[in-house]
Design an enzyme around this catalytic site. Sequence first.
Site, short mmCIF file in Angstrom:
data_model
loop_
_atom_site.label_atom_id
_atom_site.label_comp_id
_atom_site.label_asym_id
_atom_site.label_seq_id
_atom_site.Cartn_x
_atom_site.Cartn_y
_atom_site.Cartn_z
N HIS A 138 37.36 56.13 18.80
CA HIS A 138 38.10 57.23 18.15
C HIS A 138 38.94 56.65 17.03
CE1 HIS A 138 40.84 60.68 17.67
NE2 HIS A 138 39.91 61.39 18.26
N ASP A 151 34.30 63.83 22.87
CA ASP A 151 33.11 64.45 22.29
C ASP A 151 31.85 64.08 23.06
OD1 ASP A 151 34.48 65.66 20.06
OD2 ASP A 151 34.70 63.65 19.24
#
Length: 430
Positions: free
Chosen positions: A306, A364
């Site tokens: 991330h 995600d």
Amino acid sequence: MTQGSNPAKITIGEQVIDLPVLKGTLGPDVVDIRKLYGAGDVFTYDPGFTSTASCESKITFIDGDEGVLLHRGYPIDQLAEKSNFLETCYLLLHGELPNAAAYEQFENTITRHTMLHAQFDRFFEGFRRDAHPMAIMTGAVGALSAFYHDSLDIQDAKQREISAHRLIAKMPTIAARAFKYSVGQPFVYPKNDLSYSENFLRMCFAVPAEEYVPNPVLTKAMDRIFILHADHEQNASTSTVRLAGSSGANPFACIAAGIACLWGPSHGGANEEALNMLKEIGTPERIPEFIAGVKDRKYKLMGFGHRVYKNYDPRAKVMQSTCHEVLTAVGDPNDPLLQVARELERIALNDDFFVSRKLYPNIDFYSGITLSAMGFPTTMFTVLFALARTVGWIAQWKEMIEDPSQKIGRPRQIYTGSAARDFVPLSQRG
């Protein structure tokens, strides 16, 4: 926000300029550069604003190195496990968790704002049937200002509150209609005896031919997904909402701008990209080849790591357990896609290549698999993100409007084009 005792000093030529250092509740100190241009005739250069605080906020705090995400001081995992989405909405909007009476009133208000104006349904018919649901969402949410013009005075606190309630309440109805329209099914109207998440799932998946029976596992998963995506500090779409709002634009237009920004694959489309990656791998047998390709930089790894979190994404831990609950309840254990996901997850948590680079599975990775198992096509993933993030956007917009220090956004630039030159008539140009 407090000011530190020792200012920062910046030297420009022979001039030394003192700049105040500000301290927040948590996080690094901030150098206040607001007077820099006036005092030194220079700007700062920060593409992407990755080292610049554009505002003061009391809503969300992120520590990417430690893997911390707090909403109004409450850890995201506690909210996801112990709270529900509407209670989290109240928290983001008002700064504190509600008592029983306040929650009951808030829930009742949201529930009774879920209907859309009867003429609004005709708005969807202006889109082609194969239109992407996010295209429909952008247009439909922007059109709300034409139907609810009685709450557009942003200087009126009561009208701001009404707009906030309308957006939170009507977004599931619009999102479900975007989905139904894209698959050619009739619209399903909300029911006031269902919870927020139950209502949304029913509007998405109920059909007139049979009664819809809510699945408690899916309802709980949907509520958690909404909580985990409710706000994430000053990301691209939130900054877009604030920037649009700084001009005095109405809240419906600002949220539509946020949705348009979220549509970008580098922002809201990441879970769709992660699921597409799993589909490209195809079977567990191909994973070693794919991992080798990632290490050789032949393949792009989606759903891992991330930009903000250099530790495990705190939302991913909750999403992981939610994903496994959904797959146990409705997933096909023999589905190659799920087998690929589980094996890739196992490798990522144990392979030194992933661990040393802190490439942990992020939210995600898990949300794409979960939403697919729940019956949503990939085109709806970002729509669900927008639905959940609406409360964060509106809370951030409300905070900005009520902040007396905020001004209309006006970033500076370094100009690298041509210097001043005289116009040459067309007949004289070589």
